[in-house]
Design an enzyme around this catalytic site. Sequence first.
Site, PDB file in Angstrom:
ATOM      1  CG  HIS A 137      -2.123  -0.821   1.098  1.00 11.23           C
ATOM      2  ND1 HIS A 137      -2.993  -0.727   0.037  1.00 11.23           N
ATOM      3  CD2 HIS A 137      -2.633  -1.788   1.930  1.00 11.23           C
ATOM      4  CE1 HIS A 137      -3.981  -1.595   0.207  1.00 11.23           C
ATOM      5  NE2 HIS A 137      -3.776  -2.251   1.333  1.00 11.23           N
ATOM      6  CB  CYS A 199      -1.428   3.563  -5.139  1.00  6.84           C
ATOM      7  SG  CYS A 199      -2.800   2.383  -5.109  1.00  6.84           S
TER       8      CYS A 199
END
Length: 218
Positions: A137, A199
């Site tokens: 993440h 991301c």
Amino acid sequence: MAQPPKQQRWLKWAERILLVLLLVVGITLVFSSQLEGYWIQWQSHQKVTNISQREAQRGKKKDASYNYQNVQAVSENAVLESEKARKTDAIGSIQIPDLNINLPIFKGLNSENLTIGAGTMKPNQNLGEGNYTLAGHHMQNPKILFSPLAEAKKGQVVKIKTGTQTAHYKITKIKVVPETDVSVINDVPGKKLLTLVTCASGNPGETRRLIVIGELIE
């Protein structure tokens, strides 16, 4: 009619207690993101510093999902999810000293496990062979999980350890791709690679992916 002194004192104390509670709630809301970050860091540190070879062997034998579309962003249940992840068998660790990354690696892609570490993106991956791929993440807190990859630079060394095996990779390529570009995890003939996927930013709804690629050096 005036209230008795005793009742007045009780009301004043009740008002003070209510003000204190409101203040505590307000501070918690303001700093909830920071507190969450500290908690995730602590859980991750506790996990990665206590991975034994026996645990890594157990972790490798477990079934796992590799459907990245099922992975959810870190939610308001991060405290409970990270606690559960800390009790789950990991298969190894990833260290990038230049970025202060030191995280446990889990088999497969699981929303709970990714609250404190990285997950393998393909089944039957072997360290030092093909394209070893990991996902993690990117948080709004730039210091936790895979967020520091935003500062990755060519030449930095990544150390991966799984059980008794250890491999070092040197970062050779950094790029941003659409989330639909899954070709980045494919093996490349004649290459021994490490691909880290996260991301492109910590913003909610981010659809781009930051890809950090390394080549095996040891």
